[in-house]
Design a protein around this motif. Structure first.
Motif, PDB file in Angstrom:
ATOM      1  N   LEU A  86       0.827  -1.210   0.000  1.00  0.00           N
ATOM      2  CA  LEU A  86       0.000   0.000   0.000  1.00  0.00           C
ATOM      3  C   LEU A  86       0.860   1.257   0.000  1.00  0.00           C
ATOM      4  CD1 LEU A  86      -2.708  -1.143   2.567  1.00  0.00           C
ATOM      5  CD2 LEU A  86      -3.064  -0.737   0.127  1.00  0.00           C
ATOM      6  N   LYS A  87       1.986   1.184   0.665  1.00  0.00           N
ATOM      7  CA  LYS A  87       2.871   2.346   0.744  1.00  0.00           C
ATOM      8  C   LYS A  87       3.397   2.739  -0.628  1.00  0.00           C
ATOM      9  CE  LYS A  87       6.882   4.118   3.304  1.00  0.00           C
ATOM     10  NZ  LYS A  87       7.911   3.792   4.324  1.00  0.00           N
ATOM     11  N   MET A  90       0.636   4.047  -2.886  1.00  0.00           N
ATOM     12  CA  MET A  90       0.278   5.428  -2.542  1.00  0.00           C
ATOM     13  C   MET A  90       1.267   6.413  -3.167  1.00  0.00           C
ATOM     14  SD  MET A  90      -2.465   5.758  -0.525  1.00  0.00           S
ATOM     15  CE  MET A  90      -2.241   7.137   0.593  1.00  0.00           C
ATOM     16  N   LEU A 214      -6.042   6.082   0.423  1.00  0.00           N
ATOM     17  CA  LEU A 214      -5.630   4.853   1.097  1.00  0.00           C
ATOM     18  C   LEU A 214      -6.790   3.866   1.163  1.00  0.00           C
ATOM     19  CD1 LEU A 214      -3.467   3.271   2.593  1.00  0.00           C
ATOM     20  CD2 LEU A 214      -4.121   4.464   4.702  1.00  0.00           C
TER      21      LEU A 214
END
Length: 274
Positions: A86-87, A90, A214
């Motif tokens: 996810l980081k 993003m 997110l």
């Protein structure tokens, strides 16, 4: 093949910040090619070309995260592992947003209006539904359910098309980028400085936008994991049940993030940037 093979999930997890620049590159090349070849339909074609460039990365990421579900049993550890993906996703998304915003600000007015005409129309439609700046429950629920609809489509596209959620997310990045660019242009006319106006505009939309983005990625990841799992596993197997439980946890988390995003957008953002 050149753009598609620039990075892989394992490297992206180690150096997530590189995805910001890669996202800006993908979006910029998509815009240039769309203007050059499909000028009359550039608003949507640039999104499509950006999606095509990052599809392999996103699909490999979904497969990698689905595999983690089968190898890791501890829920907290699993969420931490998903957090790595996810980081960097993003960062990729922020690269899209900044590229779209910067191009919108610096391109000649006529060219920017043509290139981003569909995005501008979408923003006007959204704004027309929220009349005035009154903080009330109706606005709160309207924002939440609009974001929930986007989340639903992100999950749906990820489920049916694997990495298809990236189309919804890239489209949203282009809309957010135009909104940021429009806000920046307005502030430039008052402040007379790009140096202050563009970061201010990014802050204006990212204060709550970071939670929304997110949430969409968490939901899209859940849909993608389920999609890959259905292909790779018997739906009656224990592994599939574990994957489904993890995916449902991710969807629940994404909804919670949208609640936070709506609260921040209605009650905090207007106070900071009024």
């Amino acid at each position: 093949m050149v753009l598609e093979g620039l990075i892989f999930p394992a490297k992206a997890e180690r150096k997530p910040w590189e995805l910001f620049f890669l996202g800006a590159l993908y979006a910029s090349i998509g815009m240039i090619l769309a203007l050059w070849i499909f000028r009359s339909e550039a608003s949507m074609i640039m999104v499509l070309l950006t999606v095509v460039a990052c599809l392999p990365l996103v699909y490999r990421t979904f497969k990698r995260e689905e595999k983690k579900d089968t190898l890791i049993n501890e829920e907290r550890t699993l969420l931490r592992e998903h957090g790595k993906a996810l980081k960097f996703l993003m960062y990729l998304f922020f690269g899209f947003i900044v590229a779209y915003a910067v191009w919108f600000v610096f391109l000649p007015e006529s060219l920017a209006s043509s290139l981003f005409k569909v995005q501008a129309t979408t923003i006007n439609q959204i704004n027309s539904k929220i009349i005035g700046n009154t903080i009330n429950d109706n606005v709160l629920f309207q924002i939440f359910f609009n974001n929930l609809r986007v989340l639903f489509f992100a999950i749906l596209f990820a489920f049916f098309y694997g990495a298809g959620a990236i189309f919804i997310l890239t489209w949203n990045a282009s809309v957010i980028g135009v909104a940021i660019g429009g806000f920046a242009k307005d502030k430039i006319s008052h402040l007379g400085s790009y140096f202050f106006s563009i970061p201010l505009a990014i802050g204006r939309y990212m204060t709550h936008g970071i939670f929304e983005i997110l949430a969409y990625f968490v939901g899209g990841l859940a849909g993608g994991i389920i999609s890959v799992a259905i292909i790779n596993h018997d739906i009656n197997s224990d592994k599939f049940k574990v994957i489904m439980r993890d995916s449902l946890d991710l969807i629940l988390l994404s909804i919670i993030l949208l609640v936070i995003a709506a609260l921040v957008e209605v009650f905090i953002t207007p106070i900071i940037f009024s």
